[in-house]
Design a protein around this motif. Structure first.
Motif, PDB file in Angstrom:
ATOM      1  N   GLY A  19       0.817  -1.214   0.000  1.00 21.59           N
ATOM      2  CA  GLY A  19       0.000   0.000   0.000  1.00 21.59           C
ATOM      3  C   GLY A  19       0.846   1.257   0.000  1.00 21.59           C
ATOM      4  N   PHE A  20       1.897   1.273   0.842  1.00 24.83           N
ATOM      5  CA  PHE A  20       2.802   2.432   0.868  1.00 24.83           C
ATOM      6  C   PHE A  20       3.540   2.586  -0.463  1.00 24.83           C
ATOM      7  CE2 PHE A  20       2.785   2.222   5.655  1.00 24.83           C
ATOM      8  CZ  PHE A  20       2.214   3.474   5.825  1.00 24.83           C
ATOM      9  N   ASN A  21       4.010   1.470  -1.030  1.00 29.50           N
ATOM     10  CA  ASN A  21       4.697   1.544  -2.314  1.00 29.50           C
ATOM     11  C   ASN A  21       3.782   2.101  -3.401  1.00 29.50           C
ATOM     12  OD1 ASN A  21       7.116   0.592  -1.298  1.00 29.50           O
ATOM     13  ND2 ASN A  21       6.726  -1.538  -1.861  1.00 29.50           N
ATOM     14  N   ALA A  22       2.532   1.645  -3.441  1.00 32.86           N
ATOM     15  CA  ALA A  22       1.576   2.149  -4.432  1.00 32.86           C
ATOM     16  C   ALA A  22       1.293   3.628  -4.209  1.00 32.86           C
ATOM     17  CB  ALA A  22       0.282   1.337  -4.372  1.00 32.86           C
ATOM     18  N   ALA A  23       1.171   4.042  -2.940  1.00 35.89           N
ATOM     19  CA  ALA A  23       0.933   5.453  -2.635  1.00 35.89           C
ATOM     20  C   ALA A  23       2.109   6.312  -3.095  1.00 35.89           C
ATOM     21  CB  ALA A  23       0.691   5.634  -1.136  1.00 35.89           C
ATOM     22  N   LEU A  24       3.330   5.836  -2.880  1.00 40.53           N
ATOM     23  CA  LEU A  24       4.515   6.593  -3.306  1.00 40.53           C
ATOM     24  C   LEU A  24       4.590   6.717  -4.827  1.00 40.53           C
ATOM     25  CD1 LEU A  24       7.162   5.268  -0.772  1.00 40.53           C
ATOM     26  CD2 LEU A  24       6.177   7.570  -0.866  1.00 40.53           C
ATOM     27  N   VAL A  25       4.211   5.666  -5.540  1.00 40.65           N
ATOM     28  CA  VAL A  25       4.185   5.737  -7.003  1.00 40.65           C
ATOM     29  C   VAL A  25       3.151   6.772  -7.454  1.00 40.65           C
ATOM     30  CG1 VAL A  25       3.651   4.475  -9.125  1.00 40.65           C
ATOM     31  CG2 VAL A  25       5.092   3.421  -7.377  1.00 40.65           C
ATOM     32  N   SER A  26       1.995   6.792  -6.809  1.00 41.87           N
ATOM     33  CA  SER A  26       0.977   7.796  -7.149  1.00 41.87           C
ATOM     34  C   SER A  26       1.509   9.207  -6.940  1.00 41.87           C
ATOM     35  CB  SER A  26      -0.283   7.588  -6.309  1.00 41.87           C
ATOM     36  OG  SER A  26      -0.927   6.387  -6.658  1.00 41.87           O
ATOM     37  N   LEU A  27       2.180   9.423  -5.827  1.00 38.92           N
ATOM     38  CA  LEU A  27       2.763  10.740  -5.556  1.00 38.92           C
ATOM     39  C   LEU A  27       3.857  11.088  -6.563  1.00 38.92           C
ATOM     40  CD1 LEU A  27       2.964  10.606  -1.663  1.00 38.92           C
ATOM     41  CD2 LEU A  27       1.514  12.124  -3.027  1.00 38.92           C
ATOM     42  N   ALA A  28       4.719  10.120  -6.853  1.00 38.92           N
ATOM     43  CA  ALA A  28       5.837  10.365  -7.765  1.00 38.92           C
ATOM     44  C   ALA A  28       5.375  10.664  -9.178  1.00 38.92           C
ATOM     45  CB  ALA A  28       6.780   9.163  -7.763  1.00 38.92           C
ATOM     46  N   THR A  29       4.242  10.101  -9.589  1.00 33.14           N
ATOM     47  CA  THR A  29       3.730  10.318 -10.950  1.00 33.14           C
ATOM     48  C   THR A  29       2.626  11.371 -10.989  1.00 33.14           C
ATOM     49  OG1 THR A  29       2.122   8.521 -10.752  1.00 33.14           O
ATOM     50  CG2 THR A  29       4.305   7.959 -11.639  1.00 33.14           C
ATOM     51  N   LEU A  30       2.448  12.093  -9.897  1.00 38.13           N
ATOM     52  CA  LEU A  30       1.435  13.152  -9.803  1.00 38.13           C
ATOM     53  C   LEU A  30       0.034  12.635 -10.119  1.00 38.13           C
ATOM     54  CD1 LEU A  30       3.413  16.123 -11.388  1.00 38.13           C
ATOM     55  CD2 LEU A  30       3.151  15.555  -8.970  1.00 38.13           C
ATOM     56  N   PHE A  31      -0.252  11.416  -9.669  1.00 36.89           N
ATOM     57  CA  PHE A  31      -1.568  10.816  -9.869  1.00 36.89           C
ATOM     58  C   PHE A  31      -1.974  10.837 -11.344  1.00 36.89           C
ATOM     59  CE2 PHE A  31      -1.416  12.119  -5.466  1.00 36.89           C
ATOM     60  CZ  PHE A  31      -1.933  11.021  -4.807  1.00 36.89           C
ATOM     61  N   SER A  32      -0.995  10.642 -12.226  1.00 38.06           N
ATOM     62  CA  SER A  32      -1.255  10.756 -13.661  1.00 38.06           C
ATOM     63  C   SER A  32      -2.299   9.749 -14.111  1.00 38.06           C
ATOM     64  CB  SER A  32       0.037  10.559 -14.450  1.00 38.06           C
ATOM     65  OG  SER A  32       0.589   9.285 -14.199  1.00 38.06           O
ATOM     66  N   GLY A  33      -3.132  10.201 -15.026  1.00 32.85           N
ATOM     67  CA  GLY A  33      -4.170   9.345 -15.580  1.00 32.85           C
ATOM     68  C   GLY A  33      -5.158  10.145 -16.387  1.00 32.85           C
ATOM     69  N   ALA A  34      -6.015   9.426 -17.106  1.00 34.12           N
ATOM     70  CA  ALA A  34      -7.007  10.066 -17.958  1.00 34.12           C
ATOM     71  C   ALA A  34      -8.214  10.562 -17.172  1.00 34.12           C
ATOM     72  CB  ALA A  34      -7.459   9.095 -19.045  1.00 34.12           C
ATOM     73  N   ALA A  35      -8.452   9.967 -16.011  1.00 34.55           N
ATOM     74  CA  ALA A  35      -9.603  10.361 -15.187  1.00 34.55           C
ATOM     75  C   ALA A  35      -9.116  11.043 -13.915  1.00 34.55           C
ATOM     76  CB  ALA A  35     -10.432   9.135 -14.833  1.00 34.55           C
ATOM     77  N   GLU A  36      -9.972  11.859 -13.360  1.00 33.82           N
ATOM     78  CA  GLU A  36      -9.671  12.540 -12.093  1.00 33.82           C
ATOM     79  C   GLU A  36      -9.422  11.521 -10.988  1.00 33.82           C
ATOM     80  OE1 GLU A  36     -12.365  15.188  -9.097  1.00 33.82           O
ATOM     81  OE2 GLU A  36     -12.343  15.810 -11.199  1.00 33.82           O
ATOM     82  N   PRO A  37      -8.341  11.699 -10.197  1.00 34.12           N
ATOM     83  CA  PRO A  37      -8.096  10.765  -9.102  1.00 34.12           C
ATOM     84  C   PRO A  37      -9.179  10.858  -8.030  1.00 34.12           C
ATOM     85  CG  PRO A  37      -6.445  12.520  -9.118  1.00 34.12           C
ATOM     86  CD  PRO A  37      -7.339  12.741 -10.279  1.00 34.12           C
ATOM     87  N   ASN A  38      -9.350   9.759  -7.291  1.00 30.32           N
ATOM     88  CA  ASN A  38     -10.341   9.726  -6.226  1.00 30.32           C
ATOM     89  C   ASN A  38      -9.757   8.935  -5.066  1.00 30.32           C
ATOM     90  OD1 ASN A  38     -12.774  10.014  -4.871  1.00 30.32           O
ATOM     91  ND2 ASN A  38     -13.666   8.191  -5.810  1.00 30.32           N
ATOM     92  N   PRO A  39      -9.702   9.482  -3.880  1.00 33.18           N
ATOM     93  CA  PRO A  39     -10.210  10.788  -3.463  1.00 33.18           C
ATOM     94  C   PRO A  39      -9.251  11.913  -3.850  1.00 33.18           C
ATOM     95  CG  PRO A  39      -9.190   9.708  -1.592  1.00 33.18           C
ATOM     96  CD  PRO A  39      -9.122   8.740  -2.744  1.00 33.18           C
ATOM     97  N   THR A  40      -9.720  13.142  -3.678  1.00 32.88           N
ATOM     98  CA  THR A  40      -8.894  14.321  -3.929  1.00 32.88           C
ATOM     99  C   THR A  40      -8.631  15.034  -2.611  1.00 32.88           C
ATOM    100  OG1 THR A  40     -10.841  15.694  -4.359  1.00 32.88           O
ATOM    101  CG2 THR A  40      -9.791  14.647  -6.271  1.00 32.88           C
ATOM    102  N   TYR A  41      -7.573  15.850  -2.615  1.00 31.56           N
ATOM    103  CA  TYR A  41      -7.169  16.614  -1.433  1.00 31.56           C
ATOM    104  C   TYR A  41      -6.840  18.034  -1.849  1.00 31.56           C
ATOM    105  CZ  TYR A  41      -6.496  11.848   0.254  1.00 31.56           C
ATOM    106  OH  TYR A  41      -6.689  10.535   0.582  1.00 31.56           O
ATOM    107  N   ALA A  42      -7.010  18.965  -0.944  1.00 34.85           N
ATOM    108  CA  ALA A  42      -6.646  20.353  -1.220  1.00 34.85           C
ATOM    109  C   ALA A  42      -5.175  20.432  -1.623  1.00 34.85           C
ATOM    110  CB  ALA A  42      -6.901  21.225   0.007  1.00 34.85           C
TER     111      ALA A  42
END
Length: 160
Positions: A19-42
């Motif tokens: 879970g931590f590894n996946a979260a770090l990849v999301s952060l490192a890639t700026l949540f890149s994707g075609a759809a809006e990430p969920n959940p979102t944060y300020a």
């Protein structure tokens, strides 16, 4: 490209680590994707691959604002080196930093061999992708100097 949640659930040691590894990849890639990430944060960043834009969430977490274009240098907002192009190679302060890494700063320089030896505050002003002007304020006297770049060629410094 990853849009895994950064909220890691309880589980076995392996599940939590994954879970931590996946979260770090999301952060490192700026949540890149075609759809809006969920959940979102300020203030969250998102590399929107559909529009090719870097977006940031608003402080109230209600909408996205465009930061820049993903496939452009400096997100298409300004030419490289804070709009100074090759001139940044000649604008180094005593600590060895330059405008590209520190923005507005006081430098000890004789950039282009035309400025009197002294400390300066540089204010880059990108005009468009190939034209730039820069103000140099001499700290000791408050004298103003200007240089401009047109099509990649810099003028000499002029006192104004």
């Amino acid at each position: 490209m990853s849009q895994d949640t950064i909220a890691v659930s309880d589980g076995s040691g392996l599940e939590v680590r994954e879970g931590f590894n996946a979260a770090l990849v999301s952060l490192a890639t700026l949540f890149s994707g075609a759809a809006e990430p969920n959940p979102t944060y300020a203030y969250m960043l998102w590399a929107d691959e559909t529009d090719g834009l870097l977006k940031q969430r608003t402080s109230d977490n209600q909408s996205w604002i465009m930061v820049g274009t993903l496939d452009k240098t400096n997100w298409g907002l300004a030419p490289g080196g804070f709009g100074l192009g090759g001139l940044t190679q000649r604008l180094a302060n005593n600590a060895g930093l330059d405008v590209r890494t520190s923005g507005f700063f006081s430098a000890y320089t004789t950039a282009n061999g035309a400025l009197p030896l002294d400390n300066y505050c540089f204010i880059p002003m990108p005009i468009n992708a190939i034209n730039t002007a820069i103000l140099a304020i001499r700290v000791s006297t408050c004298d103003l100097y200007v240089a401009s770049q047109a099509g990649g060629v810099w003028s000499a410094w002029r006192k104004i």
